[in-house]
Design an enzyme around this catalytic site. Structure first.
Site, PDB file in Angstrom:
ATOM      1  N   SER A 147       0.654  -1.250   0.261  1.00  0.00           N
ATOM      2  CA  SER A 147      -0.093  -0.082   0.085  1.00  0.00           C
ATOM      3  C   SER A 147       0.931   1.247   0.138  1.00  0.00           C
ATOM      4  CB  SER A 147      -0.655   0.052   1.226  1.00  0.00           C
ATOM      5  OG  SER A 147      -1.587   1.286   1.233  1.00  0.00           O
ATOM      6  N   TYR A 161      -1.447  -0.303  10.180  1.00  0.00           N
ATOM      7  CA  TYR A 161      -1.845  -0.997   8.897  1.00  0.00           C
ATOM      8  C   TYR A 161      -0.470  -0.229   7.954  1.00  0.00           C
ATOM      9  CZ  TYR A 161      -3.877  -0.981   4.154  1.00  0.00           C
ATOM     10  OH  TYR A 161      -3.780  -1.296   2.694  1.00  0.00           O
TER      11      TYR A 161
HETATM   12  P1  NAP Z   1     -11.445  -5.798  -0.025  1.00  0.00           P
HETATM   13  O1  NAP Z   1     -12.231  -5.189  -1.154  1.00  0.00           O
HETATM   14  O2  NAP Z   1     -11.937  -5.361   1.444  1.00  0.00           O
HETATM   15  O3  NAP Z   1     -11.137  -7.159  -0.335  1.00  0.00           O
HETATM   16  C1  NAP Z   1     -10.477  -7.845   0.531  1.00  0.00           C
HETATM   17  C2  NAP Z   1     -10.055  -9.575   0.351  1.00  0.00           C
HETATM   18  O4  NAP Z   1      -9.461 -10.107   1.271  1.00  0.00           O
HETATM   19  C3  NAP Z   1     -11.528 -10.215   0.171  1.00  0.00           C
HETATM   20  O5  NAP Z   1     -11.374 -11.094  -0.724  1.00  0.00           O
HETATM   21  C4  NAP Z   1     -11.740 -10.742   1.431  1.00  0.00           C
HETATM   22  O6  NAP Z   1     -12.406 -11.963   1.700  1.00  0.00           O
HETATM   23  C5  NAP Z   1     -10.258 -10.844   1.908  1.00  0.00           C
HETATM   24  N1  NAP Z   1     -10.112 -10.753   3.458  1.00  0.00           N
HETATM   25  C6  NAP Z   1     -10.480  -9.985   4.114  1.00  0.00           C
HETATM   26  N2  NAP Z   1     -10.004 -10.329   5.497  1.00  0.00           N
HETATM   27  C7  NAP Z   1      -9.270 -11.525   5.485  1.00  0.00           C
HETATM   28  C8  NAP Z   1      -8.860 -12.424   6.199  1.00  0.00           C
HETATM   29  N3  NAP Z   1      -8.877 -12.018   7.625  1.00  0.00           N
HETATM   30  N4  NAP Z   1      -8.046 -13.528   5.797  1.00  0.00           N
HETATM   31  C9  NAP Z   1      -8.207 -13.951   4.470  1.00  0.00           C
HETATM   32  N5  NAP Z   1      -8.533 -13.080   3.435  1.00  0.00           N
HETATM   33  C10 NAP Z   1      -9.200 -11.791   3.992  1.00  0.00           C
HETATM   34  O7  NAP Z   1      -9.963  -5.227  -0.129  1.00  0.00           O
HETATM   35  P2  NAP Z   1      -9.015  -4.348  -1.616  1.00  0.00           P
HETATM   36  O8  NAP Z   1      -9.339  -2.848  -1.387  1.00  0.00           O
HETATM   37  O9  NAP Z   1      -9.382  -5.379  -2.619  1.00  0.00           O
HETATM   38  O10 NAP Z   1      -7.628  -4.634  -0.693  1.00  0.00           O
HETATM   39  C11 NAP Z   1      -6.765  -5.908  -1.478  1.00  0.00           C
HETATM   40  C12 NAP Z   1      -5.598  -5.391  -0.974  1.00  0.00           C
HETATM   41  O11 NAP Z   1      -5.181  -4.163  -1.590  1.00  0.00           O
HETATM   42  C13 NAP Z   1      -5.227  -5.373   0.612  1.00  0.00           C
HETATM   43  O12 NAP Z   1      -4.038  -6.038   0.908  1.00  0.00           O
HETATM   44  C14 NAP Z   1      -5.229  -3.983   0.861  1.00  0.00           C
HETATM   45  O13 NAP Z   1      -4.469  -3.818   2.147  1.00  0.00           O
HETATM   46  C15 NAP Z   1      -4.341  -3.542  -0.522  1.00  0.00           C
HETATM   47  N6  NAP Z   1      -4.708  -1.999  -0.792  1.00  0.00           N
HETATM   48  C16 NAP Z   1      -6.007  -1.593  -1.010  1.00  0.00           C
HETATM   49  C17 NAP Z   1      -6.051  -0.420  -1.306  1.00  0.00           C
HETATM   50  C18 NAP Z   1      -7.338   0.298  -1.680  1.00  0.00           C
HETATM   51  O14 NAP Z   1      -7.510   1.615  -1.677  1.00  0.00           O
HETATM   52  N7  NAP Z   1      -8.679  -0.307  -1.844  1.00  0.00           N
HETATM   53  C19 NAP Z   1      -4.915   0.887  -1.274  1.00  0.00           C
HETATM   54  C20 NAP Z   1      -3.637   0.240  -1.022  1.00  0.00           C
HETATM   55  C21 NAP Z   1      -3.699  -1.271  -0.651  1.00  0.00           C
HETATM   56  P3  NAP Z   1     -13.905 -11.933   1.831  1.00  0.00           P
HETATM   57  O15 NAP Z   1     -14.448 -11.515   0.414  1.00  0.00           O
HETATM   58  O16 NAP Z   1     -14.371 -13.406   2.263  1.00  0.00           O
HETATM   59  O17 NAP Z   1     -14.225 -10.910   3.064  1.00  0.00           O
END
Ligand code: NAP
Length: 250
Positions: A147, A161
């Site tokens: 991130s 985080y």
């Molecule tokens: P998201 O939409 O909240 O999706 C999260 C995913 O991770 C879902 O498939 C969820 O499964 C799974 N998950 C959640 N808690 C978990 C746990 N305890 N163990 C295993 N799996 C788990 O998140 P996203 O925005 O796509 O983020 C994906 C990655 O990108 C993360 O590592 C996040 O930190 C990073 N990121 C995101 C952003 C942003 O702006 N969105 C920015 C920087 C970095 P379920 O569907 O079953 O809940």
């Protein structure tokens, strides 16, 4: 145990957001897939159906990264379903509630570090045992989804985080050096503000911060997935050990 003839990718957190977009992009690129999810089975099944429409054999596996033994269960399902691994995308992650550091509980910090950091390095190790030429594997690529918070710091909101993701960035660098002569490339991506459920859980955040992004908008999960598709391809064969910002200049 069967051994797939097609390349196989494991995407953690493949049920929603960035992980779902990565799964679809890799399916379109010819990979079979193991997708993990924590709680949302219908969403994982829907992504698997999308992947199948590209011809990918797709297995979904429930795995809460905070639960003891979850990494072992995921890789057992991988061995059972596919018998090989070419790409690991360490994508699953959690963003805690916005809060100042003096309010953090031990439970909060432990969960963030377990899911975002400990499970990531354990998955990477399990992937190395299967991919490394030193272990009889055929090589592969490990992608760690970090991130921009790892460098920006998340002050006032998510210091834990940011810390969990900064640890991932040094793991990317260190592991890349460790396995560079064993056919494995290790790379990271630092997404900026991406329009997914993770931010939807923090109402107003994208509207508040979006205008400050140099490109003038938040990003999409597909824009992150396209970079993953490139990093795992032969076009990026001379890249390892680096983490790329996909953040519209933020
Ligand atoms: P998201 O939409 O909240 O999706 C999260 C995913 O991770 C879902 O498939 C969820 O499964 C799974 N998950 C959640 N808690 C978990 C746990 N305890 N163990 C295993 N799996 C788990 O998140 P996203 O925005 O796509 O983020 C994906 C990655 O990108 C993360 O590592 C996040 O930190 C990073 N990121 C995101 C952003 C942003 O702006 N969105 C920015 C920087 C970095 P379920 O569907 O079953 O809940």
């Amino acid at each position: 145990m069967t051994t797939s003839e097609r390349p196989v990718a494991l995407v953690t957190g493949g049920s929603r957001g960035i992980g779902a977009a990565i799964a679809r992009a890799l399916a379109a690129a010819g990979y079979d897939l193991l997708l993990t999810y924590a709680a949302n089975a219908p969403a994982a099944d829907a992504v698997a159906a999308d992947c199948a429409s590209f011809g990918a054999n797709t297995v979904v596996q429930q795995a809460d990264a905070a639960a003891l033994g979850s990494v072992e269960r995921v890789f057992a399902a991988l061995d059972e379903g596919f018998g090989r691994l070419d790409v690991l995308v360490n994508n699953a992650g959690v963003l805690p509630d916005a809060a100042r550091t003096e309010t953090f509980s031990a439970e909060r910090v432990s969960r963030v570090l377990t899911v975002n950091t400990a499970a990531v390095v354990l998955c990477a190790g399990a992937a190395v045992r299967r991919m490394s030429t030193a272990h009889g594997g055929g090589g592969g690529v490990i992608i760690n989804i970090s991130s921009r918070a790892a460098e920006l710091g998340g002050a006032g909101e998510f210091v834990d985080y940011a810390m969990s993701k900064a640890a991932v960035d040094i793991m990317t660098r260190a592991l890349a050096n460790e396995v560079a002569r064993e056919g494995i490339r290790v790379l990271g991506i630092r997404p900026g503000l991406i329009d997914t459920d993770m931010n939807a859980a923090h109402p107003g955040r994208l509207d508040r911060l979006g205008p400050s992004i140099p490109l003038g908008r938040v990003g999409t999960a597909e824009e992150v997935a396209q970079v993953v598709g490139w990093l795992v391809s032969p076009a990026a064969s001379y890249l390892t050990g680096i983490t790329i910002d996909v953040s519209g200049g933020r």
